[in-house]
Design a protein around this motif. Structure first.
Motif, PDB file in Angstrom:
ATOM      1  N   ALA A  82      39.923  45.070  53.535  1.00 57.47           N
ATOM      2  CA  ALA A  82      38.632  44.650  54.095  1.00 57.47           C
ATOM      3  C   ALA A  82      38.519  43.145  53.937  1.00 57.47           C
ATOM      4  O   ALA A  82      38.817  42.602  52.863  1.00 57.47           O
ATOM      5  N   ILE A  83      38.079  42.453  54.981  1.00 58.78           N
ATOM      6  CA  ILE A  83      37.970  40.994  54.906  1.00 58.78           C
ATOM      7  C   ILE A  83      36.505  40.570  54.884  1.00 58.78           C
ATOM      8  O   ILE A  83      35.627  41.264  55.400  1.00 58.78           O
ATOM      9  N   ASN A  84      36.265  39.413  54.275  1.00 56.30           N
ATOM     10  CA  ASN A  84      34.905  38.908  54.090  1.00 56.30           C
ATOM     11  C   ASN A  84      34.454  38.149  55.337  1.00 56.30           C
ATOM     12  O   ASN A  84      34.200  36.943  55.299  1.00 56.30           O
ATOM     13  N   CYS A  85      34.344  38.889  56.446  1.00 59.56           N
ATOM     14  CA  CYS A  85      33.994  38.243  57.709  1.00 59.56           C
ATOM     15  C   CYS A  85      33.274  39.223  58.620  1.00 59.56           C
ATOM     16  O   CYS A  85      33.795  40.304  58.911  1.00 59.56           O
ATOM     17  N   ASP A  86      32.085  38.841  59.050  1.00 60.24           N
ATOM     18  CA  ASP A  86      31.369  39.542  60.106  1.00 60.24           C
ATOM     19  C   ASP A  86      31.517  38.732  61.384  1.00 60.24           C
ATOM     20  O   ASP A  86      31.118  37.563  61.437  1.00 60.24           O
ATOM     21  N   ASP A  87      32.089  39.331  62.423  1.00 56.86           N
ATOM     22  CA  ASP A  87      32.267  38.645  63.702  1.00 56.86           C
ATOM     23  C   ASP A  87      32.131  39.714  64.782  1.00 56.86           C
ATOM     24  O   ASP A  87      33.103  40.327  65.202  1.00 56.86           O
ATOM     25  N   ALA A  88      30.900  39.958  65.207  1.00 56.94           N
ATOM     26  CA  ALA A  88      30.577  41.127  66.021  1.00 56.94           C
ATOM     27  C   ALA A  88      30.789  40.870  67.510  1.00 56.94           C
ATOM     28  O   ALA A  88      30.149  39.987  68.080  1.00 56.94           O
ATOM     29  N   PRO A  89      31.646  41.664  68.158  1.00 53.71           N
ATOM     30  CA  PRO A  89      31.824  41.507  69.609  1.00 53.71           C
ATOM     31  C   PRO A  89      30.666  42.078  70.410  1.00 53.71           C
ATOM     32  O   PRO A  89      30.479  41.706  71.567  1.00 53.71           O
ATOM     33  N   PHE A 112      41.570  44.878  48.729  1.00 49.90           N
ATOM     34  CA  PHE A 112      42.430  45.992  49.096  1.00 49.90           C
ATOM     35  C   PHE A 112      41.768  47.309  48.713  1.00 49.90           C
ATOM     36  O   PHE A 112      41.017  47.374  47.741  1.00 49.90           O
ATOM     37  N   THR A 113      42.043  48.347  49.489  1.00 49.64           N
ATOM     38  CA  THR A 113      41.575  49.677  49.142  1.00 49.64           C
ATOM     39  C   THR A 113      42.101  50.083  47.765  1.00 49.64           C
ATOM     40  O   THR A 113      43.148  49.599  47.316  1.00 49.64           O
ATOM     41  N   SER A 114      41.385  50.959  47.090  1.00 49.37           N
ATOM     42  CA  SER A 114      41.908  51.527  45.850  1.00 49.37           C
ATOM     43  C   SER A 114      42.310  52.990  46.040  1.00 49.37           C
ATOM     44  O   SER A 114      42.506  53.717  45.071  1.00 49.37           O
ATOM     45  N   LEU A 115      42.452  53.405  47.294  1.00 49.58           N
ATOM     46  CA  LEU A 115      42.985  54.727  47.598  1.00 49.58           C
ATOM     47  C   LEU A 115      44.506  54.645  47.762  1.00 49.58           C
ATOM     48  O   LEU A 115      45.025  53.610  48.192  1.00 49.58           O
ATOM     49  N   ILE A 129      48.797  65.971  61.591  1.00 48.63           N
ATOM     50  CA  ILE A 129      47.774  65.117  62.188  1.00 48.63           C
ATOM     51  C   ILE A 129      48.326  63.698  62.313  1.00 48.63           C
ATOM     52  O   ILE A 129      48.837  63.148  61.325  1.00 48.63           O
ATOM     53  N   PRO A 130      48.255  63.079  63.484  1.00 49.91           N
ATOM     54  CA  PRO A 130      48.768  61.710  63.632  1.00 49.91           C
ATOM     55  C   PRO A 130      47.981  60.728  62.776  1.00 49.91           C
ATOM     56  O   PRO A 130      46.747  60.733  62.787  1.00 49.91           O
ATOM     57  N   ALA A 131      48.703  59.900  62.034  1.00 49.81           N
ATOM     58  CA  ALA A 131      48.048  58.975  61.105  1.00 49.81           C
ATOM     59  C   ALA A 131      48.854  57.699  60.976  1.00 49.81           C
ATOM     60  O   ALA A 131      50.026  57.631  61.364  1.00 49.81           O
ATOM     61  N   GLU A 132      48.222  56.682  60.417  1.00 50.81           N
ATOM     62  CA  GLU A 132      48.865  55.392  60.207  1.00 50.81           C
ATOM     63  C   GLU A 132      48.155  54.660  59.078  1.00 50.81           C
ATOM     64  O   GLU A 132      46.992  54.948  58.768  1.00 50.81           O
ATOM     65  N   VAL A 133      48.866  53.729  58.462  1.00 47.05           N
ATOM     66  CA  VAL A 133      48.226  52.759  57.578  1.00 47.05           C
ATOM     67  C   VAL A 133      47.867  51.557  58.441  1.00 47.05           C
ATOM     68  O   VAL A 133      48.717  50.975  59.110  1.00 47.05           O
ATOM     69  N   SER A 134      46.592  51.218  58.471  1.00 46.83           N
ATOM     70  CA  SER A 134      46.104  50.117  59.299  1.00 46.83           C
ATOM     71  C   SER A 134      45.915  48.870  58.451  1.00 46.83           C
ATOM     72  O   SER A 134      45.436  48.937  57.316  1.00 46.83           O
ATOM     73  N   GLN A 135      46.258  47.726  59.044  1.00 46.94           N
ATOM     74  CA  GLN A 135      46.141  46.461  58.340  1.00 46.94           C
ATOM     75  C   GLN A 135      44.848  45.719  58.682  1.00 46.94           C
ATOM     76  O   GLN A 135      44.601  44.633  58.159  1.00 46.94           O
ATOM     77  N   THR A 136      44.031  46.298  59.562  1.00 45.83           N
ATOM     78  CA  THR A 136      42.755  45.658  59.901  1.00 45.83           C
ATOM     79  C   THR A 136      41.696  46.702  60.208  1.00 45.83           C
ATOM     80  O   THR A 136      41.933  47.629  60.982  1.00 45.83           O
ATOM     81  N   PHE A 146      33.154  48.553  54.555  1.00 51.43           N
ATOM     82  CA  PHE A 146      34.340  48.655  53.711  1.00 51.43           C
ATOM     83  C   PHE A 146      34.343  47.533  52.677  1.00 51.43           C
ATOM     84  O   PHE A 146      34.578  47.755  51.483  1.00 51.43           O
ATOM     85  N   TYR A 147      34.071  46.300  53.134  1.00 56.82           N
ATOM     86  CA  TYR A 147      34.049  45.172  52.197  1.00 56.82           C
ATOM     87  C   TYR A 147      32.914  45.343  51.187  1.00 56.82           C
ATOM     88  O   TYR A 147      33.111  45.122  49.982  1.00 56.82           O
ATOM     89  N   ALA A 148      31.727  45.725  51.666  1.00 51.85           N
ATOM     90  CA  ALA A 148      30.593  45.926  50.755  1.00 51.85           C
ATOM     91  C   ALA A 148      30.914  46.984  49.713  1.00 51.85           C
ATOM     92  O   ALA A 148      30.553  46.846  48.534  1.00 51.85           O
ATOM     93  N   LEU A 149      31.591  48.053  50.136  1.00 51.09           N
ATOM     94  CA  LEU A 149      31.994  49.101  49.194  1.00 51.09           C
ATOM     95  C   LEU A 149      32.913  48.540  48.122  1.00 51.09           C
ATOM     96  O   LEU A 149      32.683  48.731  46.919  1.00 51.09           O
ATOM     97  N   MET A 150      33.972  47.863  48.531  1.00 49.38           N
ATOM     98  CA  MET A 150      34.959  47.394  47.563  1.00 49.38           C
ATOM     99  C   MET A 150      34.382  46.299  46.669  1.00 49.38           C
ATOM    100  O   MET A 150      34.758  46.182  45.497  1.00 49.38           O
ATOM    101  N   HIS A 151      33.460  45.489  47.207  1.00 53.78           N
ATOM    102  CA  HIS A 151      32.803  44.480  46.380  1.00 53.78           C
ATOM    103  C   HIS A 151      31.967  45.156  45.299  1.00 53.78           C
ATOM    104  O   HIS A 151      31.954  44.718  44.139  1.00 53.78           O
ATOM    105  N   GLU A 152      31.287  46.222  45.669  1.00 57.60           N
ATOM    106  CA  GLU A 152      30.486  46.959  44.701  1.00 57.60           C
ATOM    107  C   GLU A 152      31.371  47.665  43.677  1.00 57.60           C
ATOM    108  O   GLU A 152      31.080  47.661  42.476  1.00 57.60           O
ATOM    109  N   LEU A 153      32.480  48.238  44.127  1.00 54.27           N
ATOM    110  CA  LEU A 153      33.352  48.969  43.212  1.00 54.27           C
ATOM    111  C   LEU A 153      34.115  48.039  42.271  1.00 54.27           C
ATOM    112  O   LEU A 153      34.646  48.494  41.258  1.00 54.27           O
ATOM    113  N   ALA A 154      34.161  46.745  42.598  1.00 53.59           N
ATOM    114  CA  ALA A 154      34.828  45.794  41.704  1.00 53.59           C
ATOM    115  C   ALA A 154      34.164  45.764  40.337  1.00 53.59           C
ATOM    116  O   ALA A 154      34.796  45.406  39.340  1.00 53.59           O
TER     117      ALA A 154
END
Length: 225
Positions: A82-89, A112-115, A129-136, A146-154
């Motif tokens: 998760a990145i610290n950036c809001d950039d809404a299309p 980074f995720t902790s999963l 089930i089709p799956a992938e590790v996503s980098q974004t 996602f970022y708010a979650l990980m910031h809180e879980l820190a």
């Protein structure tokens, strides 16, 4: 306690399969004896994080899996960062459209995720089930949450969490368009597999997560671009 979240519809869509999948996964896991709650998040910058934070305070989960819709993707995406950036299309459901703003002013550039996303990838694929590790996770409300979650879980060291993106549901795709989709049932099975894998990697008898266990498996699941 396990917390699952999904989102309300956004972008003119009548449904958001992330919420339906979170509810279905909750029921699957409850049938297996797990204590699970599901919370629907608003698709609104800032508010989604506040609702999530309140749920963390109230429920005190040991594992959190947030789920969002990534229309156009053909696989269940296990988000790595998760990145610290809001950039809404597009505007969110309250009309907000932040551009180049931090999710948390002064926060780290990324979390980074902790999963155990690699192990979870194997589990989901083994379920057919089709799956992938996503980098974004993008720069919209999903990444914001996602970022708010990980910031809180820190500051909650005994709690693990991360984010999963799901494709469109078949009902959202026009016939003949060729756009990828996945049934809500398969999305729910994938989310349940992520939860089971996370618990098997981190749960210990003495504490919610046994940090002596391996965090993940060594598996090439990166990308060239």
């Amino acid at each position: 306690m396990i917390l699952l979240t999904g989102f309300e519809p956004f972008g003119g869509q009548p449904i958001n399969p992330s919420w339906a999948a979170a509810l279905s996964a909750r029921d699957l896991l409850r049938a297996e004896g797990q204590v699970v709650e599901a919370v629907e998040l608003p698709c609104i910058f800032g508010v989604a994080g506040n609702v999530l934070r309140n749920a963390l305070d109230e429920l005190e989960p040991e594992l959190v899996v947030c789920v969002g819709q990534a229309g156009g993707r053909g696989r269940v995406s296990l988000e790595r960062v998760a990145i610290n950036c809001d950039d809404a299309p597009i505007p969110d459901n309250a009309g907000n459209q932040p551009v180049d703003r931090p999710v948390v002013p002064g926060g780290p550039a990324a979390y980074f995720t902790s999963l155990p996303v690699k192990a979870a990838l194997l589990a989901v694929e083994e379920a057919g089930i089709p799956a992938e590790v996503s980098q974004t996770a993008g720069t919209y409300v999903c990444n914001h949450t996602f970022y708010a979650l990980m910031h809180e879980l820190a500051s909650r060291s005994a709690v693990r969490g991360g984010f999963v993106h799901v494709p469109f549901a078949p009902d959202q795709v026009e016939r003949g368009s060729g756009a990828p989709s996945l049934t809500v049932h398969l999305m729910a099975e994938a989310i349940a597999a992520v939860v089971r894998t996370s618990l098997s990697h981190f749960s210990g008898a003495a504490r919610p997560f046994d940090l002596s266990l391996p965090a993940d498996v060594a598996l090439a699941a990166g990308s060239l671009h």
